[in-house]
Each structure stands twice: as C-alpha cells, then as structure tokens.
Design a protein around this motif. Structure first.
Motif, PDB file in Angstrom:
ATOM      1  N   ASN A  84       0.691  -1.336   0.103  1.00  0.00           N
ATOM      2  CA  ASN A  84       0.049   0.151   0.084  1.00  0.00           C
ATOM      3  C   ASN A  84       0.671   1.382  -0.102  1.00  0.00           C
ATOM      4  O   ASN A  84       1.689   1.426   0.630  1.00  0.00           O
ATOM      5  N   LYS A 236      -7.533   2.856   5.703  1.00  0.00           N
ATOM      6  CA  LYS A 236      -8.892   3.388   5.953  1.00  0.00           C
ATOM      7  C   LYS A 236      -8.835   5.113   6.399  1.00  0.00           C
ATOM      8  O   LYS A 236      -8.185   5.244   7.499  1.00  0.00           O
ATOM      9  N   SER A 237      -9.006   6.094   5.776  1.00  0.00           N
ATOM     10  CA  SER A 237      -8.713   7.398   6.114  1.00  0.00           C
ATOM     11  C   SER A 237      -9.805   7.775   7.280  1.00  0.00           C
ATOM     12  O   SER A 237     -10.779   7.621   7.208  1.00  0.00           O
ATOM     13  N   TYR A 254      -0.023   8.540  -3.293  1.00  0.00           N
ATOM     14  CA  TYR A 254      -1.309   7.856  -3.046  1.00  0.00           C
ATOM     15  C   TYR A 254      -2.281   8.038  -4.059  1.00  0.00           C
ATOM     16  O   TYR A 254      -2.767   7.024  -4.767  1.00  0.00           O
ATOM     17  N   GLY A 259      -4.851   5.659  -5.535  1.00  0.00           N
ATOM     18  CA  GLY A 259      -5.539   5.106  -4.385  1.00  0.00           C
ATOM     19  C   GLY A 259      -7.207   5.865  -4.272  1.00  0.00           C
ATOM     20  O   GLY A 259      -7.175   6.745  -4.936  1.00  0.00           O
ATOM     21  N   HIS A 260      -7.955   5.495  -3.345  1.00  0.00           N
ATOM     22  CA  HIS A 260      -9.219   6.204  -3.240  1.00  0.00           C
ATOM     23  C   HIS A 260      -9.218   7.544  -2.811  1.00  0.00           C
ATOM     24  O   HIS A 260      -8.659   7.805  -1.512  1.00  0.00           O
ATOM     25  N   ASN A 262     -10.769  10.690  -1.228  1.00  0.00           N
ATOM     26  CA  ASN A 262     -11.931  11.211  -0.627  1.00  0.00           C
ATOM     27  C   ASN A 262     -11.552  12.543   0.098  1.00  0.00           C
ATOM     28  O   ASN A 262     -10.660  13.395  -0.124  1.00  0.00           O
TER      29      ASN A 262
END
Length: 545
Positions: A84, A236-237, A254, A259-260, A262
């Motif tokens: 990651n 997980k932010s 990231y 990366g996700h 948000n």
C-alpha cells in the motif's frame, strides 16, 4: 577563494532572494566564506579528531555522508517493497522527517543560533535578512546533501514505481528539508520572543527534546493507522490522519497511483502544500526579529545560587564525603547547567531515554491503549533502556569548549584525583539522571502499579554500578579536559558493546528472579553492597597528566 558548484547553482535563484529583500551578492560572499571555513575545520557531525584540519580540500563531512548513505540502504528497502502506497510512503517520510529533524537539531542548531554573524558581519552594513538568509542557505546546503545520502535508494525505488512518483518524491523531500528547518527556526523565534536571558538557552534545549520526542511518538502511531487483512495492508482514512505530517506528503503519491480519493485525502494534499508555504512566509517576515532576538543569548543572569538551593542539588552535595568532591561537584553542576555545547550533546539523548522504554512497552505489548492495564510485569524491565544512555553521558562529560581551563586540576592541590571523577559523576546523577529516572518511575508506576517499585529501585542501584563499570572499561579522562570533537571512536565502540553485554546479563538475572519477591530483596541488598564497594574502591584515575 574557491568557487563552489553549489554557489553557481544558487545563482539561478537570485531573483527569489532579491524579491524577499536579501542582498544576494553579499549573501553569496558570506556563503563562500562559510564554505571555505567549513573545509578547514573538524565536522561536528563526525565528532572525530582531525589532525590535518588545516588542509582546505579535506572535509570530514564527506565521511559523515558515507555513514548516512549506508543508513539510506535500510531506509530504501521500504521503497523497494510493493505494498500500500499510503503506508509505504508514510513510513518513508516519517523516517526521513525524524532523521532530518534530529540531524538538524544536533548538528546545525548552533549555526542557526550563532550570534557572531550579527556581531561581526552586521557591523559592516549588512542587514539582518541577508545575514539570516546566509545562515539558512548554509544549513540547507548540508541538509540537502545529508538528505540525498539518506534517500538515494528510496529515490531509485520511487522511480522504479513510476517516473512521476520519483519526481514528486524528490520534490517533497526538498520541501520537507526546508519545512523542518523553518519549523524549528519558528519555534526558536517563539522561545526567544517570550523568554529572556539565560532561561532562553534552557528553554531552547527543552524545545529540541520536545520536538524529537513528538516526532518519535508520531512515527510509532503511523503503523497503527493501517489494518492488516490476510497479509494485505489496508488504509482507511480517518480525520485524525490530518495531525500526522508524514501522511500529508504520502497523500499526493497515494492519489496519483490510483488510491481512493476522498475528502480526507484531498485535505492531506492541501496541508502538504499550504502548511510549508505558510511556515516559510512567516519565517521570511520575521527574519529580522529572529536575528535581533538572538542578542538575548548574550544576556546572562547570575541565578546560580537560586539553582543550588534545589532539592536534587542538595541530595548530590550531601553525598560528597570530602571538600575535594564538593568542589568538583559544584564545578560540574555549573557546567552541566550552563554550557550549551554540553546540553546539545546530552539533552536530546536524555529525551530519548525517557520515551524509549515507554515506546517499547507500547509497540511490543499492546495493540490499543485499553490493553495497557494487562501488560506483563516482565515488560517493566524496559526501564534498563534508561541505563543504556550512561556511556553517552560519561563520554560527553570529558569534553568542554573551555577545555584549556583544565590546568586548574594541576594548579590546585588534589590529594586523590579519584575525587574529581566522583564529584563529577555525582553531579551528573543528581542533576540529570535522578530527576529523569524519578519521572520515568512515576510513569511506570501508573502503568504497572505499586508492584513495580522493587524493580525500579534495583534498576537505579544497578545504574550506579554501571557508571563505575563504564568508567573502568572506557578509561575516561578527567572531566571537561578534552576538546569538543576529539573522540576515540574505537574505544567508544568497544566500551559500548561491552556495556551492552553487561546490561543484557543484568536484565537476564532480573528477569528470572522477577516472580519471587524475596529473591528481589536479596538481589537488591547484594547490589547495594556492591555499589558501596565499587564507588569506594573501583573508581580509578586514568589521567595521564
């Protein structure tokens, strides 16, 4: 005067310096002079003796870079592993920020806080902004080289991932270098603006310790922000991610690597850009105030008598059994409390020894703070990490910026030079080690309860024995008689390794008798007897004078 490549590169940024009000030509001349002088003196980073330090082309800093490059191998391994990106680069930037901060504090704080430039160059019509810009640029030059040595393998690893990641990684390393320097300078400015006189020096030293401790604790929390599921690291932010600067700089990489994204990730990216810019602007606007405030370092108040009335001072002095010990005790106490160079050598390390035992308990014993009450009593043996710093303290005790004043040992009739060692060591114990050990003990009692008290007492008694052991195997010279930088590295490494073995044996013995209260009491009594014998008979005089 030698023309340095760094100055030719710096010329490309002349307009930036000019726009912020710096006289670039004068700053360049100052830098050229400083770099020339650097090549002619012993590097404080290596703290090694340079017998040919008048040779211009010889710069011991290059040897330090080799050591940092070797450290860079271990740092870079993280960049070579595929997992990651948020986790990987958070860890990388965390290690990098920690190392840059500690190197800057230990080796370059004196440069930033040097008041000689203002006193000498400032009288020649050069303004504060130009003087300060020369200081910061001078520091940045060495920090950039150090950073390159630390990160060379990590840079290769980031380019292997993708050219874009590599470019962003390098840019962020540069930003972090400047950010850490400016952030520390702003903290110093705040201290200088609020406090006066001798107190400024003390507060600055404590601020340095606090910075290092905060970075150390923050780094340990990073790994706890990720979940490991089936050997895969999942990010997980969370809102509290915003309080960890390494994650600010990891977020852009990231994001570009799929990366996700948000609101938290966007906020982290914004912080990575905005906070360093704000810090730099604040510092630029206050450079003149910073240089003017440095004059407070010249103000010294005679408050030594007040300090001597302290409890720990009285405890130590009452344990001196003759006038020779008491005289050296007073001298050592004064130097320990006043000499800034001694504080810079020892205080950050003392900050580590307070926090490391607690970190080991946190890292290896609990996964969450709710589990602290269930920790095994065996983990209390981490208190021995505190004792591990004794060799560093005793080594530092041999050095002083005013080492030539050691003639006083010869001119003053001393019946037994062992009293000099005893007085100095008792000053270290009462003024440095005892207060911190009590602080550490209170934290251990909070974690383990009253049952840990016998272990803490045994640990302190063994520390007194360990001081004598280290004195013997290190063959320490008389206190404050050596010039800063003249360190026998071979002897230092051997004594440290022997000390580690002895300390390991002590931990092993304590581990096996931990469950039996009566054995602990007997062991404590035996150590106490050994302590009295060793302090009376085994402190030897290794001076060659």
């Amino acid at each position: 005067m030698k023309e340095y490549k760094f100055l030719r590169i710096l010329d490309k940024f002349e307009k930036i310096y000019t726009k912020i009000g710096v006289d670039y030509d004068k700053m360049r001349l100052i830098l050229s002079m400083k770099l020339t002088l650097d090549s002619r003196r012993t590097s404080t980073i290596m703290q090694d003796q340079n017998k040919n330090n008048n040779e211009e082309d010889k710069n011991i800093f290059n040897r330090a870079l080799i050591i940092y490059a070797i450290m860079g191998i271990f740092i870079g391994i993280t960049a070579m592993v595929s997992f990651n990106n948020m986790y990987k680069f958070s860890i990388l930037f965390g290690m990098f920020m920690f190392l840059v901060l500690t190197i800057f504090i230990s080796d370059f704080s004196n440069v930033l806080l040097d008041i000689r430039d203002k006193n000498i160059i400032g009288t020649k019509g050069i303004d504060n902004k130009t003087i300060n810009a020369a200081k910061i640029t001078h520091i940045c030059y060495y920090i950039f080289l150090t950073s390159l040595a630390l990160s060379w393998l990590a840079i290769i690893g980031s380019f292997r991932q993708s050219p874009l990641v590599g470019i962003i990684f390098i840019l962020e390393l540069i930003v972090i270098d400047v950010f850490m320097i400016v952030l520390t300078a702003l903290l110093y400015l705040l201290v200088l603006r609020v406090f006066d006189g001798e107190k400024v020096k003390d507060i600055i030293n404590f601020a340095q310790i606090a910075l290092v401790i905060i970075m150390t604790i923050s780094y340990q929390f990073l790994g706890r922000m990720f979940d490991i599921v089936d050997l895969n690291i999942i990010y997980k932010s969370k809102i509290w991610n915003l309080f960890f600067p390494p994650m600010w700089f990891a977020a852009p990489i990231y994001a570009i690597e799929g990366g996700h994204i948000n609101q938290i990730i966007i906020a982290l990216i914004v912080l990575a850009i905005i906070v360093p810019i704000i810090a730099i602007i604040l510092y630029i606007k206050n450079t003149s105030k910073f240089e003017n405030s440095l004059s407070k370092l010249n103000i010294a108040k005679d408050n030594e008598k007040e300090k001597k009335r302290g409890l720990f001072y009285k405890i130590g002095r009452n344990l001196c059994f003759n006038n020779e010990e008491k005289a050296v005790y007073d001298l050592s106490t004064s130097i320990i409390k006043k000499e800034r160079e001694f504080k810079l050598m020892t205080y950050p390390s003392l900050g580590f020894v307070v926090i490391f035992p607690l970190l080991f308990i946190l890292i290896f014993s609990v996964d969450s703070f709710s589990e602290i009450k269930n920790i095994s009593l065996h983990m209390s043996l981490n208190i021995y990490w505190f004792i591990f710093m004794v060799p560093t303290i005793l080594m530092a005790l041999q050095y002083s910026k005013d080492y030539k004043a050691a003639w006083i040992y010869q001119s003053t009739f001393v019946n037994d030079k062992r009293n000099i060692y005893k007085g100095a060591y008792k000053a270290v114990i009462s003024n440095l080690l005892l207060p911190l050990y009590l602080l550490e003990s209170i934290m251990f009692i909070v974690i383990f309860g009253m049952k840990v008290i016998p272990i803490l007492i045994i640990g302190f008694i063994f520390m007194l024995i360990f001081i004598v052991i280290q004195h013997i195997i290190s063959k320490n010279k008389l206190p404050f008689t050596l010039k800063m930088g003249e360190i026998d590295k071979g002897q230092n490494i051997i004594s440290t390794l022997l000390g580690m073995v002895i300390l390991g044996v002590a931990v092993g013995v304590n581990y096996f008798i931990l469950i039996n209260t009566y054995l602990l009491i007997i062991y404590g009594v035996i150590l106490t007897i050994i302590t009295f014998i060793m302090w009376k008979k085994c402190i030897l005089d290794f001076s060659t004078n």
